[in-house]
Design an enzyme around this catalytic site. Structure first.
Site, PDB file in Angstrom:
ATOM      1  N   GLU A 168       0.880  -1.244  -0.065  1.00 30.12           N
ATOM      2  CA  GLU A 168       0.026  -0.010   0.022  1.00 30.12           C
ATOM      3  C   GLU A 168       0.838   1.466   0.090  1.00 30.12           C
ATOM      4  OE1 GLU A 168      -3.203   0.823  -0.143  1.00 30.12           O
ATOM      5  OE2 GLU A 168      -4.222  -1.152   0.002  1.00 30.12           O
ATOM      6  N   HIS A 171       1.060   3.192  -2.957  1.00 30.27           N
ATOM      7  CA  HIS A 171       0.022   4.196  -3.707  1.00 30.27           C
ATOM      8  C   HIS A 171       0.430   5.651  -3.472  1.00 30.27           C
ATOM      9  CE1 HIS A 171      -2.654   0.120  -3.571  1.00 30.27           C
ATOM     10  NE2 HIS A 171      -1.410   0.087  -4.095  1.00 30.27           N
ATOM     11  N   GLU A 221     -11.463  -2.198   0.555  1.00 32.94           N
ATOM     12  CA  GLU A 221     -10.583  -2.454  -0.400  1.00 32.94           C
ATOM     13  C   GLU A 221     -11.363  -2.138  -1.557  1.00 32.94           C
ATOM     14  OE1 GLU A 221      -7.575  -2.625  -0.588  1.00 32.94           O
ATOM     15  OE2 GLU A 221      -6.856  -3.373   1.409  1.00 32.94           O
ATOM     16  N   ASP A 253      -4.049  -3.213  -7.536  1.00 35.28           N
ATOM     17  CA  ASP A 253      -3.736  -3.825  -6.087  1.00 35.28           C
ATOM     18  C   ASP A 253      -4.850  -3.719  -4.952  1.00 35.28           C
ATOM     19  OD1 ASP A 253      -1.195  -3.757  -6.817  1.00 35.28           O
ATOM     20  OD2 ASP A 253      -0.310  -2.329  -5.627  1.00 35.28           O
TER      21      ASP A 253
HETATM   22 FE   LIG Z   1      -5.778  -1.381  -0.483  1.00 32.59          FE
HETATM   23 FE   LIG Z   2      -4.291   1.837  -1.616  1.00 31.18          FE
END
Ligand SMILES: [Fe+2]
Ligand SMILES: [Fe+2]
Length: 388
Positions: A168, A171, A221, A253
């Site tokens: 993560e 990101h 998510e 992702d």
């Molecule tokens: Fe995520």
């Molecule tokens: Fe994310």
């Protein structure tokens, strides 16, 4: 990525539908020393929750998660990607050591000129949400039975949490660097918002309870998969194919993470259908709050609601998406065909299986009542005004 559902009930949370929770009165400690008087704003989080429910899962259920450690090793860790097979932010950004760096940055800035302010507000809100990652790793480590007890624990649950966070982390890095290079946003205001947000944490009423926690992450998510996917789609509409590729790659992702979290909850439905269903009902009755709901930039007291309203208007994340996610999860966990439930379980089943249509009706009614919407300034884009 957010939804403009009001934060109702934060001050008086409903008791969870199972377990014996502890409710703590948490008072904000505000310094009354002389020194604090001389500082304009004392160092306290800008957002606080004074009544918090903790440890609602019956202690014996911790054993379920311990017994699932090997299962998680074979079924959950497979959804992680080896570092060598992962993309990195640098794959999508101008290479600073190359002679063509400045030229590439100029090209990026030319493309970014075509993107409207409301799009940037949503992208900044998404980036800030991603950048508050320390809060989310902390959140996963609040969950009884699965937390990383040492910081380097070798249980499958702890390995997942660390590796998930490591994935993560790319990101926020990628979106942050893109926005910095775009020259379209007020980076200092954005950085302050991130600091405020991490300082405030989040309170999404999962009560240290991994049933509630994994239902939350399953929903969340998928919500990020949808919002990054829509940010990609709109980038393409505005002619920025490279930005579309960035957002689309992040969305992929999120999809992979969603698969892992929904698989955990699927397993809970298999071994404890009543418990899983009551937890699902509990989270949906409370409403799934977005992880950045404490967002604040030092100016706008309703920043999160304003960002959410723009995201809703331009179609990044909407009430329809919320209802769609709920329906997707019901289908994924085959909730409507569960049998042999307790009476409470049957009530929960009826509630969650009919909720999406109620949300859709509410949305239609709200739309028919919609009045003239105001414009508000966003500090992230130098106080330029954007319609909500
Ligand atoms: Fe995520
Ligand atoms: Fe994310």
């Amino acid at each position: 990525m957010a939804l403009n559902f009001p934060l109702i009930g934060l001050q008086s949370p409903k008791l969870p539908s199972f377990g014996s929770p502890r409710i703590s009165m948490v008072s904000a400690v505000r310094s009354t020393t002389k020194m604090a008087d001389t500082i304009k704003k004392p160092l306290i989080p800008p957002r606080e929750v004074h009544i918090q429910v903790t440890h609602s899962m019956p202690p014996e259920k911790v054993e379920i998660f311990k017994s699932l450690n090997d299962w998680a090793d074979k079924n959950i860790l497979v959804h992680l990607k080896q570092v060598l097979r992962c993309w990195q932010p640098q794959d999508f950004l101008p290479e600073p050591s190359s002679d063509g760096f400045i030229e590439e940055v100029n090209e990026l800035r030319e493309r970014a000129k075509e993107l409207p302010d409301d799009y940037f507000v949503c992208m900044v809100g998404d980036m800030i949400t991603e950048e508050a990652l320390p809060t989310y790793q902390t959140f996963l480590n609040t969950l009884d039975g699965v937390r990383d007890e040492t910081g380097a624990s070798l249980t499958s649950w702890a390995i997942w949490t660390r590796e998930w966070a490591a994935e993560e982390n790319r990101h926020g890095d990628l979106l942050n660097k893109y926005l910095y290079l775009s020259g379209r946003v007020d980076m200092k205001q954005i950085e302050k918002t991130i600091q405020y947000l991490i300082g405030s944490g989040m309170y999404v009423r999962t009560e240290n309870n991994p049933y509630l926690g994994f239902i939350y992450t399953s929903f969340q998510e998928r919500a990020t998969f949808i919002s990054h996917g829509n940010t990609a789609r709109l980038a393409k509409v505005h002619g920025d194919v490279k930005l579309a590729q960035i957002c689309g790659t992040i969305a992929a992702d999120e999809k992979r993470h969603e698969m892992a979290y929904t698989k955990i909850v699927e397993k809970l439905f298999e071994i404890d259908p009543d418990g899983a269903l009551l937890a699902f009902e509990d989270m949906m009755r409370k409403k799934i709050l977005m992880p950045a709901h404490f967002m604040y930039d030092g100016h706008d007291e309703n920043l999160f609601e304003h960002f959410s309203a723009v995201a809703q208007r331009i179609g990044i994340y909407t009430a329809k998406d919320y209802a769609d996610i709920l329906e997707h999860l019901i289908k994924r966990w085959k909730v409507d065909s569960l049998t042999g439930l307790s009476e409470g379980g049957r009530i929960a089943q009826e509630y969650v299986c009919t909720l999406a249509s109620r949300i859709r009706k509410l949305k239609e009614r709200a739309q028919s009542r919609a009045k003239q919407v105001p414009e508000v300034p966003f500090s992230w884009i130098f106080d330029r005004k954007v319609r909500l």
